[in-house]
Design an enzyme around this catalytic site. Structure first.
Site, PDB file in Angstrom:
ATOM      1  N   HIS A   1      30.038  37.439  37.661  1.00 11.79           N
ATOM      2  CA  HIS A   1      31.361  36.836  37.498  1.00 11.79           C
ATOM      3  C   HIS A   1      31.242  35.338  37.715  1.00 11.79           C
ATOM      4  O   HIS A   1      30.645  34.903  38.699  1.00 11.79           O
ATOM      5  CB  HIS A   1      32.361  37.416  38.507  1.00 11.79           C
ATOM      6  CG  HIS A   1      33.717  36.780  38.381  1.00 11.79           C
ATOM      7  ND1 HIS A   1      34.657  37.207  37.478  1.00 11.79           N
ATOM      8  CD2 HIS A   1      34.257  35.715  39.013  1.00 11.79           C
ATOM      9  CE1 HIS A   1      35.723  36.439  37.562  1.00 11.79           C
ATOM     10  NE2 HIS A   1      35.511  35.526  38.488  1.00 11.79           N
TER      11      HIS A   1
ATOM     12  N   ASP B   1      46.766  42.928  41.334  1.00 12.57           N
ATOM     13  CA  ASP B   1      46.244  41.581  41.101  1.00 12.57           C
ATOM     14  C   ASP B   1      46.854  40.973  39.848  1.00 12.57           C
ATOM     15  O   ASP B   1      47.163  39.781  39.812  1.00 12.57           O
ATOM     16  CB  ASP B   1      44.718  41.592  40.970  1.00 12.57           C
ATOM     17  CG  ASP B   1      44.216  40.206  40.628  1.00 12.57           C
ATOM     18  OD1 ASP B   1      44.418  39.300  41.458  1.00 12.57           O
ATOM     19  OD2 ASP B   1      43.678  39.999  39.528  1.00 12.57           O
TER      20      ASP B   1
ATOM     21  N   ARG C   1      51.168  33.734  41.198  1.00 13.20           N
ATOM     22  CA  ARG C   1      50.494  32.574  41.816  1.00 13.20           C
ATOM     23  C   ARG C   1      50.386  31.416  40.830  1.00 13.20           C
ATOM     24  O   ARG C   1      50.514  30.253  41.191  1.00 13.20           O
ATOM     25  CB  ARG C   1      49.095  32.989  42.296  1.00 13.20           C
ATOM     26  CG  ARG C   1      49.129  33.874  43.526  1.00 13.20           C
ATOM     27  CD  ARG C   1      47.779  34.528  43.757  1.00 13.20           C
ATOM     28  NE  ARG C   1      46.704  33.572  43.822  1.00 13.20           N
ATOM     29  CZ  ARG C   1      45.454  33.793  43.413  1.00 13.20           C
ATOM     30  NH1 ARG C   1      45.129  34.979  42.898  1.00 13.20           N
ATOM     31  NH2 ARG C   1      44.537  32.875  43.511  1.00 13.20           N
TER      32      ARG C   1
ATOM     33  N   SER D   1      41.343  38.500  44.706  1.00 15.83           N
ATOM     34  CA  SER D   1      41.678  38.732  43.306  1.00 15.83           C
ATOM     35  C   SER D   1      40.406  39.067  42.509  1.00 15.83           C
ATOM     36  O   SER D   1      40.342  40.070  41.780  1.00 15.83           O
ATOM     37  CB  SER D   1      42.338  37.459  42.745  1.00 15.83           C
ATOM     38  OG  SER D   1      42.397  37.481  41.347  1.00 15.83           O
TER      39      SER D   1
ATOM     40  N   LYS E   1      38.878  43.328  41.446  1.00 15.32           N
ATOM     41  CA  LYS E   1      38.576  43.782  40.082  1.00 15.32           C
ATOM     42  C   LYS E   1      37.112  44.207  39.964  1.00 15.32           C
ATOM     43  O   LYS E   1      36.795  45.195  39.313  1.00 15.32           O
ATOM     44  CB  LYS E   1      38.900  42.664  39.081  1.00 15.32           C
ATOM     45  CG  LYS E   1      40.412  42.473  38.916  1.00 15.32           C
ATOM     46  CD  LYS E   1      40.759  41.271  38.064  1.00 15.32           C
ATOM     47  CE  LYS E   1      40.577  39.976  38.798  1.00 15.32           C
ATOM     48  NZ  LYS E   1      41.253  38.808  38.261  1.00 15.32           N
TER      49      LYS E   1
HETATM   50  N1  URA Z   1      40.035  34.277  38.800  1.00 10.81           N
HETATM   51  C1  URA Z   1      40.641  35.388  39.212  1.00 10.81           C
HETATM   52  O1  URA Z   1      40.420  36.464  38.681  1.00 10.81           O
HETATM   53  N2  URA Z   1      41.499  35.295  40.229  1.00 10.81           N
HETATM   54  C2  URA Z   1      41.789  34.132  40.865  1.00 10.81           C
HETATM   55  O2  URA Z   1      42.570  34.121  41.788  1.00 10.81           O
HETATM   56  C3  URA Z   1      41.146  32.969  40.411  1.00 10.81           C
HETATM   57  C4  URA Z   1      40.269  33.074  39.366  1.00 10.81           C
END
Ligand code: URA
Length: 432
Positions: free
Chosen positions: A89, A168, A175, A190, A194
């Site tokens: 990621h 999320d 947010r 967040s 995932k």
């Molecule tokens: N990417 C995400 O998936 N969540 C965040 O809060 C910031 C970047």
């Protein structure tokens, strides 16, 4: 005031965090679940998110919050696969096309890569937007299709389904419009909710630092990386992180089709040195996390097996890997203002220019242009000659050039010939 017939109410949780108290496990479980169900209102959750941004969370609170977000949806299970799994990621950067060569490369080394990705928002590009530049390619796969493709080919890059961490999805959208994106506990939970729900066995995080990244300074990037590595490790995912430079954009292109073309160059054994370096560094982390020690990813780029895995992966999702990529209708060249050395190329300036040319979107429902973007013809340290092309701007709409040019202004420096440029390391640190 009670919002829900549960153990807590929203005002109690908000005021606790406002007054710098640690939230209990049961307060966290309740508020995440109640918000997902609609029993806590957006204005209450935005107030709590701001209190978290201002007052922080302990590691225990962050872990519990992450667990509650995972519990809001489904978890994928790859335990039936015959090979280990590893994923990557990136926190997002300009010209960051690394996922494209990386997933087939790691698959060619015998590790399955379930890369569930997103679309771009703002100045950083989205992996799915890039791949959608390939004629016929399809981002949406069912869970059964993901598993089948991982089993047969070892790599899938597709859209993360709505079932993963729905809490999320709702909270991130909130947010985004309430000035609470930058809270480290919220970013870490967040991303990791995932990735843990996705079910990968190993994970490498590419945490970007610099003008083109979320995290502008290295201390905050390190804190984010350490928080995420701890969350992953505690959840049983072998997790490491690289802190990597994003003050200069990666490679020589930022856009969709043009980044696919650059990725294919890397898979063919060429491509810009920084893209190759980061692809190999992340591949080695993923292989180590997956316990594979007998494969050298550099060999798989050289012998064509990573390219074979790429073509198979694109075909399996309806794409034609040999088709011509879309080309923008209009182009505009910016030339070097003087002879000398390019000493600085600012990632944010390039990212904004690509975005304004139509490569990215302002709202999540906006379309993107497959051919739009920026090609730069020199990197910091390169000699340039007055009048030589420095940037090529690409778009379908001529009227976009003016604002793109404005964002590039002040985004690069050419100094007299002989000026020393100290090379910045691409990989700044490793955590895990
Ligand atoms: N990417 C995400 O998936 N969540 C965040 O809060 C910031 C970047």
């Amino acid at each position: 005031m009670t919002n829900d017939a549960g153990a807590h109410d929203a005002v109690e949780v908000i005021t606790a965090k406002r007054d710098r108290h640690e939230l209990s496990d049961s307060q966290i479980d309740w508020v995440v679940d109640a918000y997902t169900r609609g029993a806590v209102a957006d204005e209450q959750m935005s107030s709590l998110a701001m209190a978290i941004l201002l007052n922080g969370m302990t590691r225990r609170e962050i872990a519990r919050w992450t667990g509650a977000m995972i519990a809001s949806g489904e978890r994928m299970d790859f335990s039936s696969l015959s090979r280990p799994t590893a994923d990557k990621h990136s926190t997002g950067g300009v010209g960051d096309k690394i996922t494209l060569p990386l997933a087939p490369l790691v698959a060619a080394c015998g590790v399955a890569v379930p890369q569930l990705s997103g679309r771009g928002l703002g100045h950083t590009g989205g992996t799915l937007d890039k791949l959608e530049a390939i004629p016929g390619w399809r981002a949406s796969l069912s869970n059964a299709e993901i598993l089948d493709q991982l089993d047969s080919l070892g790599a899938v890059i597709c859209a993360a389904g709505d079932g993963l961490a729905p809490a999320d999805k709702k909270l991130y959208a909130l947010r985004d419009v309430t000035g609470t994106v930058e809270a480290i506990p919220l970013i870490a939970s967040s991303i990791m909710s995932k990735k843990i729900a996705e079910g990968t066995g190993a994970l490498v995080l590419d945490v970007k630092v610099g003008s083109g990244a979320f995290m502008k300074d290295v201390d905050r990037a390190r804190e984010l990386a350490e928080t995420m590595v701890a969350l992953g490790t505690d959840a049983g995912v072998r997790t490491t992180a690289l802190l990597t430079d994003m003050s200069t954009p990666l490679g020589l292109t930022a856009g969709n089709a043009i980044e696919v073309a650059e990725s294919v160059e890397v898979l063919a054994g060429g491509g810009p040195a920084d893209v190759v370096e980061l692809t190999l560094a992340l591949a080695r982390e993923m292989l180590a996390g997956a316990g594979v020690t007998d494969a050298d990813p550099a060999d798989k780029l050289a012998d064509g097996s990573a390219m074979d895995a790429w073509k198979a992966m694109i075909r399996a999702q309806g794409g034609d890997p040999d088709a011509e990529l879309p080309v923008a209708r209009e182009s505009h060249v910016v030339v070097a203002p003087s002879t000398g050395v390019l000493t600085r190329l600012d990632a944010m300036a390039v990212g904004l220019a690509a975005w304004r040319l139509g490569a990215g979107r302002a709202r999540k429902e906006d379309p993107v242009q497959a051919g739009a973007g920026v090609v730069w013809h020199a990197r910091p340290g390169d000699a340039v000659t007055e009048g030589q092309p420095l940037f090529t701007l690409l778009t379908d709409d001529e009227h976009r050039f003016e604002r793109a040019l404005a964002s590039l202004e002040g985004g690069y420096d050419v100094a007299p010939a002989g000026t020393e440029v100290t090379p910045q390391p691409l990989v700044i640190d490793r955590i895990g």
